[in-house]
Design a protein around this motif. Structure first.
Motif, mmCIF file in Angstrom:
data_model
loop_
_atom_site.group_PDB
_atom_site.id
_atom_site.type_symbol
_atom_site.label_atom_id
_atom_site.label_comp_id
_atom_site.label_asym_id
_atom_site.label_seq_id
_atom_site.Cartn_x
_atom_site.Cartn_y
_atom_site.Cartn_z
ATOM 1 N N ASN A 154 0.837 -1.192 0.000
ATOM 2 C CA ASN A 154 0.000 0.000 0.000
ATOM 3 C C ASN A 154 0.868 1.236 0.000
ATOM 4 O O ASN A 154 1.984 1.223 0.489
ATOM 5 N N THR A 155 0.333 2.304 -0.522
ATOM 6 C CA THR A 155 1.038 3.572 -0.529
ATOM 7 C C THR A 155 0.092 4.644 -0.016
ATOM 8 O O THR A 155 -1.100 4.565 -0.230
ATOM 9 N N THR A 156 0.638 5.613 0.668
ATOM 10 C CA THR A 156 -0.179 6.696 1.182
ATOM 11 C C THR A 156 -0.205 7.804 0.151
ATOM 12 O O THR A 156 0.833 8.327 -0.214
ATOM 13 N N VAL A 157 -1.383 8.132 -0.325
ATOM 14 C CA VAL A 157 -1.520 9.212 -1.285
ATOM 15 C C VAL A 157 -1.804 10.507 -0.548
ATOM 16 O O VAL A 157 -1.308 11.544 -0.898
ATOM 17 N N SER A 158 -2.615 10.449 0.470
ATOM 18 C CA SER A 158 -2.865 11.649 1.248
ATOM 19 C C SER A 158 -2.805 11.301 2.725
ATOM 20 O O SER A 158 -3.286 10.268 3.135
ATOM 21 N N GLU A 159 -2.157 12.157 3.453
ATOM 22 C CA GLU A 159 -2.075 11.979 4.892
ATOM 23 C C GLU A 159 -3.041 12.972 5.506
ATOM 24 O O GLU A 159 -2.785 14.159 5.536
ATOM 25 N N GLY A 160 -4.155 12.480 5.943
ATOM 26 C CA GLY A 160 -5.175 13.343 6.513
ATOM 27 C C GLY A 160 -4.886 13.659 7.965
ATOM 28 O O GLY A 160 -3.892 13.247 8.540
ATOM 29 N N THR A 161 -5.785 14.386 8.540
ATOM 30 C CA THR A 161 -5.688 14.750 9.941
ATOM 31 C C THR A 161 -6.822 14.059 10.676
ATOM 32 O O THR A 161 -7.683 13.444 10.070
ATOM 33 N N SER A 162 -6.793 14.146 11.974
ATOM 34 C CA SER A 162 -7.881 13.549 12.741
ATOM 35 C C SER A 162 -8.426 14.588 13.704
ATOM 36 O O SER A 162 -7.770 15.561 14.031
ATOM 37 N N GLY A 163 -9.619 14.358 14.131
ATOM 38 C CA GLY A 163 -10.246 15.268 15.078
ATOM 39 C C GLY A 163 -11.537 15.813 14.518
ATOM 40 O O GLY A 163 -11.666 16.035 13.316
ATOM 41 N N THR A 164 -12.470 16.032 15.387
ATOM 42 C CA THR A 164 -13.786 16.497 14.948
ATOM 43 C C THR A 164 -13.779 17.928 14.442
ATOM 44 O O THR A 164 -14.682 18.329 13.721
ATOM 45 N N GLN A 165 -12.751 18.696 14.776
ATOM 46 C CA GLN A 165 -12.687 20.081 14.324
ATOM 47 C C GLN A 165 -12.165 20.201 12.890
ATOM 48 O O GLN A 165 -12.285 21.249 12.277
ATOM 49 N N GLU A 166 -11.630 19.123 12.320
ATOM 50 C CA GLU A 166 -11.104 19.132 10.962
ATOM 51 C C GLU A 166 -12.231 18.891 9.956
ATOM 52 O O GLU A 166 -13.194 18.206 10.269
ATOM 53 N N ARG A 189 -10.089 14.029 7.057
ATOM 54 C CA ARG A 189 -9.953 13.089 8.170
ATOM 55 C C ARG A 189 -9.584 11.709 7.638
ATOM 56 O O ARG A 189 -10.337 11.104 6.903
ATOM 57 N N GLY A 190 -8.440 11.205 8.021
ATOM 58 C CA GLY A 190 -8.011 9.867 7.632
ATOM 59 C C GLY A 190 -6.993 9.880 6.497
ATOM 60 O O GLY A 190 -6.572 10.923 6.028
ATOM 61 N N ARG A 191 -6.568 8.668 6.090
ATOM 62 C CA ARG A 191 -5.570 8.500 5.039
ATOM 63 C C ARG A 191 -6.180 7.751 3.865
ATOM 64 O O ARG A 191 -7.138 7.014 4.026
ATOM 65 N N THR A 192 -5.564 7.903 2.714
ATOM 66 C CA THR A 192 -5.957 7.142 1.538
ATOM 67 C C THR A 192 -4.777 6.259 1.151
ATOM 68 O O THR A 192 -3.680 6.761 0.951
ATOM 69 N N SER A 193 -5.004 4.960 1.078
ATOM 70 C CA SER A 193 -3.958 4.015 0.685
ATOM 71 C C SER A 193 -4.368 3.325 -0.604
ATOM 72 O O SER A 193 -5.523 2.933 -0.764
#
Length: 178
Positions: free
Chosen positions: A37-49, A54-58
């Motif tokens: 798997n590869t990470t295309v986007s590194e998201g953030t976490s938290g309800t304020q985002e 929110r989250g990652r895409t692999s």
């Protein structure tokens, strides 16, 4: 469709550009026993985002292989992908009940976090200008992979492994006995 998120800063982008190709390119290869798997986007976490970040895409390397294989086959003049042995074994495998055609035959990829490199083994139709065909294959594969995955394609290596002559009677997928 996966895209790079705003969490990638300008400093990270500059650092990516200054890294050597070996550092940028993959430590993972599709088809190995490891997690491909590869990470295309590194998201953030938290309800304020925002929800979109929110989250990652692999994306698995096999996905990139299938996209590249389909895109290469769309180019007029490409008869098949894969070397002679690969096509022969694949034809046998395809005839097994429950088996299905392997779209990624003749395609190898290396996938990193933001980039990928692709190698294709191509059988061409006789009479097609090979240099023009290779250029069209590269353009189609790069366009499809970048559009669908968001990964940067740094290279597409095309190896012409065979030529299909007009007088060859049997197609790869036709049975000899009817």
């Amino acid at each position: 469709m996966a895209t790079k998120t705003a969490s990638h800063s300008a400093a990270e982008t500059a650092q990516d550009r200054s890294a050597t190709e070996d550092e940028r390119l993959p430590r993972q290869t599709a088809g190995t026993g490891r997690d491909a798997n590869t990470t295309v986007s590194e998201g953030t976490s938290g309800t304020q985002e925002p929800a979109a970040t929110r989250g990652r895409t692999s994306i698995a390397g096999g996905v990139v292989e299938k996209i590249a294989g389909m895109a290469a086959r769309e180019v007029p003049g490409v008869h098949a992908l894969g070397g002679t042995l690969s096509r022969t074994l694949g034809a046998v495998r395809d005839r097994v009940p429950g088996g299905r055609a392997q779209v990624s035959r003749g395609v190898k990829v290396e996938v990193g976090q933001r980039q990928t490199a692709i190698e294709l083994d191509v059988m061409v139709e006789y009479g097609v200008p090979i240099s023009d065909l290779a250029r069209e294959v590269r353009e189609n594969v790069i366009s499809a992979v970048e559009r669908m995955t968001g990964l940067e394609v740094i290279e597409v290596n095309v190896s012409i492994v065979d030529v299909r002559l007009p007088d060859e009677e049997l197609e790869d997928d036709e049975p000899r006995v009817q």
